[in-house]
Write an enzyme that holds these catalytic residues in place. Structure first.
Site, PDB file in Angstrom:
ATOM      1  N   SER A   1       1.379   3.677  22.213  1.00  0.00           N
ATOM      2  CA  SER A   1       0.017   4.139  21.950  1.00  0.00           C
ATOM      3  C   SER A   1       0.022   5.365  21.039  1.00  0.00           C
ATOM      4  O   SER A   1       0.864   6.251  21.186  1.00  0.00           O
ATOM      5  CB  SER A   1      -0.652   4.530  23.267  1.00  0.00           C
ATOM      6  OG  SER A   1      -0.603   3.428  24.137  1.00  0.00           O
TER       7      SER A   1
ATOM      8  N   CYS B   1       0.797   5.791  17.953  1.00  0.00           N
ATOM      9  CA  CYS B   1       1.928   5.950  17.019  1.00  0.00           C
ATOM     10  C   CYS B   1       1.601   5.320  15.677  1.00  0.00           C
ATOM     11  O   CYS B   1       2.496   4.995  14.891  1.00  0.00           O
ATOM     12  CB  CYS B   1       3.193   5.317  17.569  1.00  0.00           C
ATOM     13  SG  CYS B   1       3.982   6.310  18.837  1.00  0.00           S
TER      14      CYS B   1
ATOM     15  N   ASN C   1      -3.080   2.447  11.616  1.00  0.00           N
ATOM     16  CA  ASN C   1      -2.786   2.791  10.216  1.00  0.00           C
ATOM     17  C   ASN C   1      -1.896   1.745   9.563  1.00  0.00           C
ATOM     18  O   ASN C   1      -2.107   1.356   8.415  1.00  0.00           O
ATOM     19  CB  ASN C   1      -2.087   4.157  10.127  1.00  0.00           C
ATOM     20  CG  ASN C   1      -3.049   5.297  10.425  1.00  0.00           C
ATOM     21  OD1 ASN C   1      -4.257   5.136  10.328  1.00  0.00           O
ATOM     22  ND2 ASN C   1      -2.510   6.446  10.794  1.00  0.00           N
TER      23      ASN C   1
ATOM     24  N   LYS D   1      -6.628  -3.845  27.655  1.00  0.00           N
ATOM     25  CA  LYS D   1      -5.311  -3.654  28.265  1.00  0.00           C
ATOM     26  C   LYS D   1      -5.182  -4.463  29.560  1.00  0.00           C
ATOM     27  O   LYS D   1      -4.132  -5.031  29.842  1.00  0.00           O
ATOM     28  CB  LYS D   1      -5.073  -2.177  28.566  1.00  0.00           C
ATOM     29  CG  LYS D   1      -5.215  -1.263  27.362  1.00  0.00           C
ATOM     30  CD  LYS D   1      -4.262  -1.629  26.263  1.00  0.00           C
ATOM     31  CE  LYS D   1      -4.259  -0.588  25.163  1.00  0.00           C
ATOM     32  NZ  LYS D   1      -3.338  -0.950  24.079  1.00  0.00           N
TER      33      LYS D   1
ATOM     34  N   TYR E   1     -13.709   5.170  30.421  1.00  0.00           N
ATOM     35  CA  TYR E   1     -12.868   5.249  29.220  1.00  0.00           C
ATOM     36  C   TYR E   1     -12.319   3.869  28.824  1.00  0.00           C
ATOM     37  O   TYR E   1     -11.911   3.082  29.683  1.00  0.00           O
ATOM     38  CB  TYR E   1     -11.694   6.230  29.446  1.00  0.00           C
ATOM     39  CG  TYR E   1     -10.725   6.162  28.294  1.00  0.00           C
ATOM     40  CD1 TYR E   1     -11.027   6.784  27.077  1.00  0.00           C
ATOM     41  CD2 TYR E   1      -9.563   5.393  28.368  1.00  0.00           C
ATOM     42  CE1 TYR E   1     -10.183   6.660  25.992  1.00  0.00           C
ATOM     43  CE2 TYR E   1      -8.714   5.270  27.287  1.00  0.00           C
ATOM     44  CZ  TYR E   1      -9.028   5.908  26.099  1.00  0.00           C
ATOM     45  OH  TYR E   1      -8.206   5.775  25.018  1.00  0.00           O
TER      46      TYR E   1
ATOM     47  N   ARG F   1     -12.009   8.455  19.948  1.00  0.00           N
ATOM     48  CA  ARG F   1     -11.864   7.073  19.476  1.00  0.00           C
ATOM     49  C   ARG F   1     -13.060   6.620  18.653  1.00  0.00           C
ATOM     50  O   ARG F   1     -14.164   7.127  18.802  1.00  0.00           O
ATOM     51  CB  ARG F   1     -11.753   6.139  20.700  1.00  0.00           C
ATOM     52  CG  ARG F   1     -10.549   6.398  21.579  1.00  0.00           C
ATOM     53  CD  ARG F   1      -9.306   5.837  20.980  1.00  0.00           C
ATOM     54  NE  ARG F   1      -8.105   6.111  21.742  1.00  0.00           N
ATOM     55  CZ  ARG F   1      -7.077   5.272  21.850  1.00  0.00           C
ATOM     56  NH1 ARG F   1      -7.112   4.103  21.241  1.00  0.00           N
ATOM     57  NH2 ARG F   1      -6.008   5.597  22.537  1.00  0.00           N
TER      58      ARG F   1
ATOM     59  N   ASP G   1      -3.659  -3.951  17.713  1.00  0.00           N
ATOM     60  CA  ASP G   1      -3.210  -3.481  19.032  1.00  0.00           C
ATOM     61  C   ASP G   1      -2.508  -4.541  19.883  1.00  0.00           C
ATOM     62  O   ASP G   1      -1.575  -4.228  20.597  1.00  0.00           O
ATOM     63  CB  ASP G   1      -4.416  -2.925  19.808  1.00  0.00           C
ATOM     64  CG  ASP G   1      -4.016  -2.074  21.005  1.00  0.00           C
ATOM     65  OD1 ASP G   1      -3.051  -1.292  20.881  1.00  0.00           O
ATOM     66  OD2 ASP G   1      -4.653  -2.198  22.063  1.00  0.00           O
TER      67      ASP G   1
ATOM     68  N   HIS H   1       1.971  -5.775  22.976  1.00  0.00           N
ATOM     69  CA  HIS H   1       1.253  -4.597  22.462  1.00  0.00           C
ATOM     70  C   HIS H   1       1.633  -4.442  20.987  1.00  0.00           C
ATOM     71  O   HIS H   1       2.369  -3.520  20.619  1.00  0.00           O
ATOM     72  CB  HIS H   1       1.692  -3.383  23.288  1.00  0.00           C
ATOM     73  CG  HIS H   1       0.879  -2.151  23.081  1.00  0.00           C
ATOM     74  ND1 HIS H   1       1.357  -0.885  23.306  1.00  0.00           N
ATOM     75  CD2 HIS H   1      -0.413  -1.987  22.677  1.00  0.00           C
ATOM     76  CE1 HIS H   1       0.415   0.006  23.060  1.00  0.00           C
ATOM     77  NE2 HIS H   1      -0.665  -0.628  22.669  1.00  0.00           N
TER      78      HIS H   1
HETATM   79  C1  OXD Z   1      -3.615   2.493  23.813  1.00  0.00           C
HETATM   80  C2  OXD Z   1      -4.823   1.990  23.122  1.00  0.00           C
HETATM   81  O1  OXD Z   1      -3.702   3.474  24.558  1.00  0.00           O
HETATM   82  O2  OXD Z   1      -4.676   1.046  22.331  1.00  0.00           O
HETATM   83  O3  OXD Z   1      -2.536   1.913  23.597  1.00  0.00           O
HETATM   84  O4  OXD Z   1      -5.942   2.487  23.361  1.00  0.00           O
HETATM   85 MN    MN Z   2      -2.672   0.219  22.383  1.00  0.00          MN
END
Ligand code: OXD
Ligand code: MN
Length: 589
Positions: free
Chosen positions: A249, A251, A255, A207, A198, A365, A276, A227
């Site tokens: 994440s 939220c 967008n 990340k 994943y 995703r 991100d 982030h």
């Molecule tokens: C998260 C992502 O989980 O960006 O924050 O995938």
């Molecule tokens: Mn993220």
């Protein structure tokens, strides 16, 4: 294309002798390599083709049903001293960490190809960029890394020149959740991840490197790895100002980063730098500047439609990889709230049956290169990044947090960031919808003790006179019947406008105990269909609820013990005193 860098060559040899792959392939990042890997995965069944007339070059990957999100409970930071990782991380000593994970790597690539992926996080020629090499046995990871990072020959050249890179070792292992671990060794600049394919667990540039390892490095080197999305807001006069915004994440960072201005705000434009992650540096003049270390998006699909995010909807109509969505009878990808089509098979490839739950996984995703985005900013490629005017924190809170407020100063802003809490989402395995503390939206991603991290944030006040304004937003306020009070999406531009006007001394506000709030008349609501009483709720605070919140933040901060910076405690006390003395509603401009 093996390498002239001895440390890289010997590490690759060492990994190969432990994992015993059938062959080793060095990735050059070319389009041919991408197409060849796609062909290979179509044959193996790792990918399947979507409708090539309506979704050209789009493919679907269905993961193992147990492997659909990040796994924070299996993610470790390995430092010599447990306190350096802090209560915000799972900790093991480096020796124990290596021992526990290395055993799982023994022989794990037998019969597989081992891919070596040199990559650069950030524009290839930016002094702010940092490089890494990911070794993986997953061709799905290679094609995703191609979309998400600058990978291949140019990155390898930079690595050979610098001699320094983050080592990331990944194997899908046998996808057994009992044998899944993600380990970070920040002092060694290394990452080891096994048992998951994943995104956040397997695309190690994202990340693991650009947040956990980079935040640790950033502290030592005097910058910030956050982030945060980065967005440029162009007003009708043609001036563009840049905002960096941290939201937990799922939220709506993607967008917000590619928002489409509402028709009632003609002349406004939005430019996406990143959705991100932001790396923030002070330049020689003391201006905070941001680069996006990534060059693609790994976004949540459900909810994306023509009305909510037309830019995203359009950019995923070609050259995209979908993971864990459903399909229609026409072999198009389908997800909840797409607005068109009907699912025929679900995210597990089964005939769609309501009784089995959602058709697309809630954390399904898309992966696309950033250049697919119609609002992509050319400055995303600028080595010097963009100047940041405002830092915005936010969370998903059905009550309490107003639509927007501004911190009194940087130090208060650090408290506002440290106090972020949000209802959990499906981006991580675990319970959804419970409020948890997520300081700076970094709870899953800060590679060291939060107390030291807040001290690092606070230290910026002593380094420059010209720090950005700090704000907090909440798009998710609901009434007692669960109705959202704010329309969100494109209309969020009205909030960004107030934020930037505040930074430029052009907007009014009211001082309250928690910071500066707009009055209803300070927001541009021309052409917005919203009732006055909802707006009043969105722009006011309930002192009693805030006293409870401040107490909860105090208890949370206290769990960091003596390492907690005194300044943060003092700042909290200031807010508590203001709440106790009913300090609200002083007009200010
Ligand atoms: C998260 C992502 O989980 O960006 O924050 O995938
Ligand atoms: Mn993220």
């Amino acid at each position: 294309m093996p390498t002239s860098l001895a440390t890289l060559e010997s590490w690759v040899d060492e990994v190969a002798s432990r994992t015993r792959p059938e062959q080793v392939t060095w990735c050059d990042g070319s389009d041919d390599e991408y197409s060849q890997l796609v062909r290979q995965m179509l044959q193996s069944g790792d990918l399947s083709e979507l409708n090539q007339d309506t979704y050209p070059n789009c493919y679907l990957h269905l993961s193992d049903p147990s492997d659909v999100a990040r796994v924070e409970h299996l993610t470790f930071v390995c430092t010599d001293n447990a306190d350096d990782a802090g209560p915000n991380n799972n900790w093991l000593s480096p020796a124990d960490g290596h021992e526990r994970i290395d055993a799982l790597f023994d022989g794990c690539m037998q019969g597989r190809t081992m891919y070596v992926i040199p990559y650069c996080m950030g524009p290839i020629d930016s002094p702010y960029s940092r490089c890494g090499v990911e070794i993986t046995d997953s061709p799905y990871v290679v094609v995703n890394m191609k979309l998400m990072t600058r990978m291949g020959a140019a990155a390898l050249q930079r690595i050979e020149r610098e001699g320094k890179f983050v080592k990331g070792l990944h194997s899908t292992g046998d996808l057994d959740p009992e044998k899944r671990l993600i380990m970070h060794f920040p002092d060694e600049l290394s990452i080891k991840s096994i048992g998951s394919g994943y995104g956040g667990n397997a695309l190690l540039g994202k990340k693991c490197h650009a947040l956990r390892i980079a935040s640790y490095q950033a502290r030592a080197e005097g910058w910030l790895a956050e982030h945060m999305l980065i967005v440029g807001v162009e007003n009708p006069q043609g001036e563009t100002h840049y905002i960096a915004c941290a939201l937990p994440s799922a939220c709506g960072k993607t967008n917000l980063a590619m928002l489409i201005p509402p028709a009632s705000m003609p002349g406004w434009k939005i430019w996406t730098l990143g959705d991100d992650i932001a790396w923030l540096h002070l330049d020689d003049a003391g201006q905070l500047r941001a680069i996006n270390p990534e060059s693609g998006y790994f976004g949540v699909v459900p909810g994306t439609n023509e009305a909510t995010n037309k830019n995203a909807y359009d950019m995923i109509r070609h050259d995209a990889i979908f993971t864990n969505v459903a399909r229609t009878a026409d072999n198009e990808p389908w997800w909840e709230n797409k607005g068109v089509g009907e699912p025929v098979t679900d995210w597990q490839g089964r005939p769609y049956d309501k009784a089995n739950g959602k058709a697309a996984h809630p954390n399904s995703r898309f992966t696309v290169a950033a250049g697919n985005n119609p609002s992509y900013s050319k400055l995303a490629e600028a080595p010097a990044g963009v100047p940041i005017s405002a830092i915005v924190f936010g969370g998903r809170r059905k009550e309490l947090a107003p639509l927007v407020y501004q911190a009194r100063n940087w130090r208060h802003g650090v408290l506002v960031g440290a106090g972020v809490a949000s209802e959990t989402t499906s981006a991580n395995i675990g319970e959804v919808g419970v409020v948890r503390r997520d300081p700076m939206a970094m709870k899953p991603f800060c590679g060291y003790n939060f107390a030291d991290y807040w001290a690092h944030w606070l230290s910026f006040a002593g380094r420059t006179e010209t720090l950005p304004g700090v704000f907090h937003v909440n798009w998710f306020r609901q009434d007692e019947n669960g109705r959202f009070l704010w329309p969100g999406f494109g209309e969020n531009l009205r909030v960004l406008k107030w934020i930037l006007d505040r930074c430029n001394g052009r907007a009014e506000a009211v001082e309250t105990a928690i910071g500066y709030l707009p009055r209803v008349e300070d927001l541009d609501i021309d052409g917005l269909d919203i009732n006055r009483s909802d707006l009043e709720t969105l722009t006011s605070i309930n002192a009693r609820q805030w006293q409870v919140e401040i107490e909860a933040i105090g208890e949370y901060l206290a769990s960091y013990g003596d390492r907690l910076p005194a300044e943060l405690r003092d700042e909290l006390q200031i807010v508590a005193d203001k709440l106790a003395h009913g300090s609200v509603n002083t007009a200010d401009s």
